[in-house]
Design a protein around this motif. Structure first.
Motif, PDB file in Angstrom:
ATOM      1  N   TYR A  72       0.827  -1.205   0.000  1.00 29.09           N
ATOM      2  CA  TYR A  72       0.000   0.000   0.000  1.00 29.09           C
ATOM      3  C   TYR A  72       0.865   1.260   0.000  1.00 29.09           C
ATOM      4  N   LEU A  73       2.041   1.187   0.620  1.00 33.40           N
ATOM      5  CA  LEU A  73       2.949   2.333   0.636  1.00 33.40           C
ATOM      6  C   LEU A  73       3.744   2.423  -0.662  1.00 33.40           C
ATOM      7  N   LEU A  74       4.054   1.266  -1.245  1.00 35.03           N
ATOM      8  CA  LEU A  74       4.808   1.259  -2.499  1.00 35.03           C
ATOM      9  C   LEU A  74       3.949   1.705  -3.677  1.00 35.03           C
ATOM     10  N   PHE A  75       2.676   1.366  -3.620  1.00 32.05           N
ATOM     11  CA  PHE A  75       1.775   1.681  -4.738  1.00 32.05           C
ATOM     12  C   PHE A  75       0.540   2.406  -4.198  1.00 32.05           C
ATOM     13  N   PRO A  76       0.712   3.664  -3.794  1.00 26.08           N
ATOM     14  CA  PRO A  76      -0.416   4.417  -3.229  1.00 26.08           C
ATOM     15  C   PRO A  76      -1.547   4.572  -4.233  1.00 26.08           C
ATOM     16  N   ARG A  77      -2.749   4.465  -3.728  1.00 24.35           N
ATOM     17  CA  ARG A  77      -3.950   4.562  -4.565  1.00 24.35           C
ATOM     18  C   ARG A  77      -4.145   5.997  -5.028  1.00 24.35           C
ATOM     19  N   LYS A  78      -4.372   6.189  -6.298  1.00 23.31           N
ATOM     20  CA  LYS A  78      -4.636   7.518  -6.833  1.00 23.31           C
ATOM     21  C   LYS A  78      -6.121   7.833  -6.696  1.00 23.31           C
ATOM     22  N   GLY A  79      -6.403   9.071  -6.321  1.00 27.86           N
ATOM     23  CA  GLY A  79      -7.790   9.463  -6.129  1.00 27.86           C
ATOM     24  C   GLY A  79      -8.325   8.968  -4.799  1.00 27.86           C
ATOM     25  N   THR A  80      -9.624   9.101  -4.616  1.00 23.46           N
ATOM     26  CA  THR A  80     -10.264   8.683  -3.378  1.00 23.46           C
ATOM     27  C   THR A  80     -10.576   7.200  -3.432  1.00 23.46           C
ATOM     28  N   PRO A  81     -10.006   6.398  -2.531  1.00 19.33           N
ATOM     29  CA  PRO A  81     -10.256   4.947  -2.572  1.00 19.33           C
ATOM     30  C   PRO A  81     -11.680   4.631  -2.155  1.00 19.33           C
ATOM     31  N   SER A  82     -12.195   3.521  -2.643  1.00 18.28           N
ATOM     32  CA  SER A  82     -13.535   3.089  -2.275  1.00 18.28           C
ATOM     33  C   SER A  82     -13.557   2.647  -0.818  1.00 18.28           C
ATOM     34  N   LYS A  83     -14.751   2.572  -0.267  1.00 15.72           N
ATOM     35  CA  LYS A  83     -14.893   2.121   1.120  1.00 15.72           C
ATOM     36  C   LYS A  83     -14.424   0.685   1.280  1.00 15.72           C
ATOM     37  N   ALA A  84     -14.691  -0.141   0.262  1.00 16.23           N
ATOM     38  CA  ALA A  84     -14.266  -1.538   0.337  1.00 16.23           C
ATOM     39  C   ALA A  84     -12.740  -1.636   0.341  1.00 16.23           C
ATOM     40  N   PHE A  85     -12.098  -0.860  -0.520  1.00 18.71           N
ATOM     41  CA  PHE A  85     -10.631  -0.855  -0.582  1.00 18.71           C
ATOM     42  C   PHE A  85     -10.042  -0.413   0.753  1.00 18.71           C
ATOM     43  N   THR A  86     -10.604   0.657   1.311  1.00 18.45           N
ATOM     44  CA  THR A  86     -10.111   1.169   2.585  1.00 18.45           C
ATOM     45  C   THR A  86     -10.319   0.165   3.709  1.00 18.45           C
ATOM     46  N   ALA A  87     -11.485  -0.502   3.717  1.00 19.52           N
ATOM     47  CA  ALA A  87     -11.769  -1.487   4.765  1.00 19.52           C
ATOM     48  C   ALA A  87     -10.784  -2.648   4.708  1.00 19.52           C
ATOM     49  N   VAL A  88     -10.497  -3.128   3.500  1.00 19.46           N
ATOM     50  CA  VAL A  88      -9.542  -4.229   3.347  1.00 19.46           C
ATOM     51  C   VAL A  88      -8.152  -3.788   3.790  1.00 19.46           C
ATOM     52  N   ARG A  89      -7.761  -2.587   3.371  1.00 22.91           N
ATOM     53  CA  ARG A  89      -6.444  -2.076   3.762  1.00 22.91           C
ATOM     54  C   ARG A  89      -6.336  -1.938   5.279  1.00 22.91           C
ATOM     55  N   MET A  90      -7.355  -1.387   5.894  1.00 21.90           N
ATOM     56  CA  MET A  90      -7.324  -1.217   7.351  1.00 21.90           C
ATOM     57  C   MET A  90      -7.211  -2.567   8.059  1.00 21.90           C
ATOM     58  N   GLY A  91      -7.928  -3.561   7.550  1.00 22.78           N
ATOM     59  CA  GLY A  91      -7.866  -4.882   8.165  1.00 22.78           C
ATOM     60  C   GLY A  91      -6.483  -5.503   8.055  1.00 22.78           C
ATOM     61  N   ILE A  92      -5.892  -5.417   6.862  1.00 18.51           N
ATOM     62  CA  ILE A  92      -4.564  -5.991   6.652  1.00 18.51           C
ATOM     63  C   ILE A  92      -3.530  -5.269   7.504  1.00 18.51           C
ATOM     64  N   GLU A  93      -3.597  -3.947   7.544  1.00 17.97           N
ATOM     65  CA  GLU A  93      -2.613  -3.182   8.305  1.00 17.97           C
ATOM     66  C   GLU A  93      -2.753  -3.408   9.807  1.00 17.97           C
ATOM     67  N   ALA A  94      -3.975  -3.473  10.291  1.00 19.03           N
ATOM     68  CA  ALA A  94      -4.176  -3.734  11.720  1.00 19.03           C
ATOM     69  C   ALA A  94      -3.659  -5.113  12.091  1.00 19.03           C
ATOM     70  N   LEU A  95      -3.955  -6.100  11.264  1.00 22.83           N
ATOM     71  CA  LEU A  95      -3.440  -7.442  11.508  1.00 22.83           C
ATOM     72  C   LEU A  95      -1.924  -7.465  11.436  1.00 22.83           C
TER      73      LEU A  95
END
Length: 214
Positions: A72-95
């Motif tokens: 996620y840091l190497l390939f930052p998302r351009k524009g506003t990410p979707s809620k689903a994308f953000t939820a998945v990212r938050m889950g992976i990062e928290a884990l």
């Protein structure tokens, strides 16, 4: 900025060369970790229901989550990410953070505990101590660049507690030095406590991120 503080700066830690180095090191460590668990994974397949297999390789799975977080840091998302994308990212990062802190410390504690009761340490043990301490350290170091919040950290901790419950109910915890086999109850209590401590440590690092110069 002093020469020392530069190595704690966002410019250094999120530089592409540093992120790629960490990605390659963690990816290699993850691969090696699953190989390390090979015999126990095979034993689990032969002697336990297959659904318990996911609860066996604790440290490499934690390392896998952190490796994915680096993408996620190497390939930052351009524009506003979707809620689903953000939820998945938050889950992976928290884990990534909660599990890396927990299993990084747990593995070192088991190695040191075994040595204190007579287990002979070989070079692999020292390698594992260094690599697992690195897991915990890098996870806390990179919290300030991640997007997860307290709820995600809490849910990740619930996963840890579920893992602990499965481990010590069905005896699929990581194999221990023979010297520690008569300390299983104490190890189980320590393991559950460490899951909670990892959550609190993650929250402390998360709350401190806004006070750290970026």
């Amino acid at each position: 900025m002093s020469s020392i503080s530069f190595f704690w700066s966002k410019a250094f830690l999120t530089s592409r060369s540093m992120l790629w180095l960490l990605f390659l090191v963690n990816a290699a460590g993850t691969f090696y970790g699953y190989i390390w668990y090979g015999n126990q994974l095979q034993y689990t397949v032969d002697n336990h229901p297959l659904w318990q297999l996911v609860f066996v390789p604790d440290s490499p799975t934690a390392s896998l989550f952190f490796t994915l977080s680096l993408l996620y840091l190497l390939f930052p998302r351009k524009g506003t990410p979707s809620k689903a994308f953000t939820a998945v990212r938050m889950g992976i990062e928290a884990l990534a953070v909660v599990t890396s802190v927990k299993y990084g410390i747990w593995a070192v504690a088991m190695i040191v505990g075994g040595a204190m009761q007579g287990d002979t340490l070989e070079w692999q043990h020292y390698m594992l101590i260094a690599s697992h301490l690195g897991m915990a350290f890098e996870a806390l170091l990179y919290v300030r660049f991640m997007v997860f919040h307290r709820l995600a950290a809490l849910l990740a901790t619930m996963w840890l507690l579920l893992n602990d419950t499965i481990d010590y109910t069905y005896m699929v915890f990581p194999w221990l030095p023979s010297e520690l086999e008569d300390d299983l109850l104490a190890i189980a209590v320590f393991t559950f406590g460490l899951s909670i401590a990892s959550y609190l440590g993650t929250l402390t690092a998360w709350r401190a991120k806004d006070r750290i110069a970026r």
